[in-house]
Design a protein around this motif. Structure first.
Motif, mmCIF file in Angstrom:
data_model
loop_
_atom_site.group_PDB
_atom_site.id
_atom_site.type_symbol
_atom_site.label_atom_id
_atom_site.label_comp_id
_atom_site.label_asym_id
_atom_site.label_seq_id
_atom_site.Cartn_x
_atom_site.Cartn_y
_atom_site.Cartn_z
ATOM 1 N N LEU A 10 -109.054 75.211 -12.964
ATOM 2 C CA LEU A 10 -108.510 74.246 -12.013
ATOM 3 C C LEU A 10 -108.433 72.880 -12.683
ATOM 4 N N VAL A 11 -107.254 72.311 -12.672
ATOM 5 C CA VAL A 11 -107.040 71.025 -13.321
ATOM 6 C C VAL A 11 -106.311 70.101 -12.357
ATOM 7 N N GLN A 12 -106.653 68.831 -12.398
ATOM 8 C CA GLN A 12 -105.967 67.864 -11.540
ATOM 9 C C GLN A 12 -104.609 67.495 -12.132
ATOM 10 N N VAL A 87 -98.600 69.290 -13.950
ATOM 11 C CA VAL A 87 -98.075 69.122 -12.593
ATOM 12 C C VAL A 87 -98.311 70.420 -11.837
ATOM 13 N N PRO A 88 -98.300 70.349 -10.504
ATOM 14 C CA PRO A 88 -98.554 71.576 -9.722
ATOM 15 C C PRO A 88 -97.632 72.743 -10.089
ATOM 16 N N GLU A 89 -96.419 72.428 -10.536
ATOM 17 C CA GLU A 89 -95.479 73.482 -10.903
ATOM 18 C C GLU A 89 -95.901 74.252 -12.150
ATOM 19 N N ASP A 90 -96.888 73.749 -12.854
ATOM 20 C CA ASP A 90 -97.412 74.458 -14.029
ATOM 21 C C ASP A 90 -98.410 75.541 -13.640
ATOM 22 N N VAL A 125 -103.089 73.917 -10.991
ATOM 23 C CA VAL A 125 -102.992 72.459 -11.016
ATOM 24 C C VAL A 125 -102.958 71.970 -9.579
ATOM 25 N N SER A 126 -103.998 71.299 -9.191
ATOM 26 C CA SER A 126 -104.110 70.856 -7.807
ATOM 27 C C SER A 126 -105.132 69.735 -7.696
ATOM 28 N N SER A 127 -104.894 68.854 -6.745
ATOM 29 C CA SER A 127 -105.858 67.789 -6.497
ATOM 30 C C SER A 127 -106.813 68.183 -5.378
#
Length: 127
Positions: A10-12, A87-90, A125-127
């Motif tokens: 999980l990455v911001q 980015v979230p699309e990744d 990829v999410s905050s």
């Protein structure tokens, strides 16, 4: 011949990540190594490749090419995928694959271009 992809998680958004593809049973310098990704609900697609000669070919769209790169550590027999400005699309499962080739510059973009596959590593990829 075995490939083990790792390094996902999980990455911001905006962060960076380095995925590893550890090879065993063969020498990465003798093979073309491709990175693929499969986003949720989508087909697996070719993303980058590093040829025997070390030449990198990017298959993704122009707008994202600068965020992805590949490197190779012959001492560790490992290929890396570097991703910047995530980015979230990744969000996807990232796979590495290999093919023994005679052409030093060969790189394939299709799944059928490769003979051996790792299990993949999930990047979210999410905050």
């Amino acid at each position: 011949v075995q490939l083990q992809a790792s390094g996902g998680g999980l990455v911001q958004p905006g962060g960076s990540l380095r995925l590893s593809c550890a090879a065993s049973g063969f020498t990465v310098e003798d093979y073309a190594i491709g990175w693929f990704r499969q986003a949720p609900g989508k087909a697996r697609e070719g993303w980058l490749c590093i040829s025997r000669s070390g030449r990198i070919t990017r298959f993704m769209g122009t707008s994202v090419k600068g965020r992805f790169s590949v490197s190779r550590d012959t001492a560790l027999n490992t290929v890396y995928l570097h991703i910047d400005s995530l980015v979230p699309e990744d969000t996807a499962v990232y796979y590495c694959a290999s093919r023994r080739v005679g052409d030093d510059h060969y790189c394939g973009a299709r799944t059928v271009d490769y003979d051996y596959w790792g299990l993949g590593t999930l990047v979210t990829v999410s905050s």
